[in-house]
Write a protein that holds these residues in place. Structure first.
Motif, mmCIF file in Angstrom:
data_model
loop_
_atom_site.group_PDB
_atom_site.id
_atom_site.type_symbol
_atom_site.label_atom_id
_atom_site.label_comp_id
_atom_site.label_asym_id
_atom_site.label_seq_id
_atom_site.Cartn_x
_atom_site.Cartn_y
_atom_site.Cartn_z
ATOM 1 N N MET A 1 48.890 -21.421 44.275
ATOM 2 C CA MET A 1 47.835 -20.433 44.220
ATOM 3 C C MET A 1 47.749 -19.860 42.818
ATOM 4 O O MET A 1 48.765 -19.650 42.167
ATOM 5 N N ARG A 2 46.570 -19.607 42.419
ATOM 6 C CA ARG A 2 46.318 -18.990 41.126
ATOM 7 C C ARG A 2 46.363 -17.475 41.262
ATOM 8 O O ARG A 2 46.050 -16.923 42.302
ATOM 9 N N CYS A 3 46.773 -16.810 40.197
ATOM 10 C CA CYS A 3 46.741 -15.357 40.189
ATOM 11 C C CYS A 3 45.296 -14.910 40.299
ATOM 12 O O CYS A 3 44.419 -15.583 39.767
ATOM 13 N N TRP A 5 46.237 -14.196 43.531
ATOM 14 C CA TRP A 5 46.641 -14.373 44.923
ATOM 15 C C TRP A 5 48.130 -14.188 45.174
ATOM 16 O O TRP A 5 48.497 -13.517 46.149
ATOM 17 N N PRO A 6 49.034 -14.728 44.360
ATOM 18 C CA PRO A 6 50.456 -14.484 44.644
ATOM 19 C C PRO A 6 50.814 -12.997 44.638
ATOM 20 O O PRO A 6 51.577 -12.521 45.480
ATOM 21 N N LEU A 8 48.734 -10.445 45.187
ATOM 22 C CA LEU A 8 48.117 -9.784 46.346
ATOM 23 C C LEU A 8 48.923 -10.047 47.614
ATOM 24 O O LEU A 8 49.138 -9.152 48.430
ATOM 25 N N ARG A 9 49.385 -11.269 47.774
ATOM 26 C CA ARG A 9 50.196 -11.590 48.952
ATOM 27 C C ARG A 9 51.547 -10.894 48.903
ATOM 28 O O ARG A 9 52.066 -10.471 49.929
ATOM 29 N N ARG A 12 51.016 -7.277 49.979
ATOM 30 C CA ARG A 12 50.822 -7.206 51.430
ATOM 31 C C ARG A 12 52.149 -7.418 52.164
ATOM 32 O O ARG A 12 52.469 -6.698 53.101
ATOM 33 N N ASP A 26 51.748 -20.723 39.217
ATOM 34 C CA ASP A 26 50.757 -20.331 38.217
ATOM 35 C C ASP A 26 51.509 -19.760 37.010
ATOM 36 O O ASP A 26 52.377 -18.896 37.170
#
Length: 56
Positions: A1-3, A5-6, A8-9, A12, A26
């Motif tokens: 995954m591209r930033c 997303w890592p 954000l996950r 969470r 990434d």
């Protein structure tokens, strides 16, 4: 995954956990993960193939 997303996950996942392991390939991820951990007061440990983030 591209930033981002890592990151954000990670944010969470940390809502309900004391520690999580995150894997990301990434090139921007290490800096982004470190910045999020620092801003939240979390500790960050490099595992070679990923990071363990925990509440300090």
């Amino acid at each position: 995954m591209r930033c981002p997303w890592p990151v954000l996950r990670l944010a969470r996942a940390m809502r309900g956990e004391e520690a999580v392991t995150i894997l990301a390939d990434d090139p921007a991820a290490p800096a982004e993960i470190a910045a999020l951990a620092a801003s939240q007061g979390w500790s960050l440990r490099d595992q070679g193939d990923g990071w363990v983030v925990s509440r300090a």
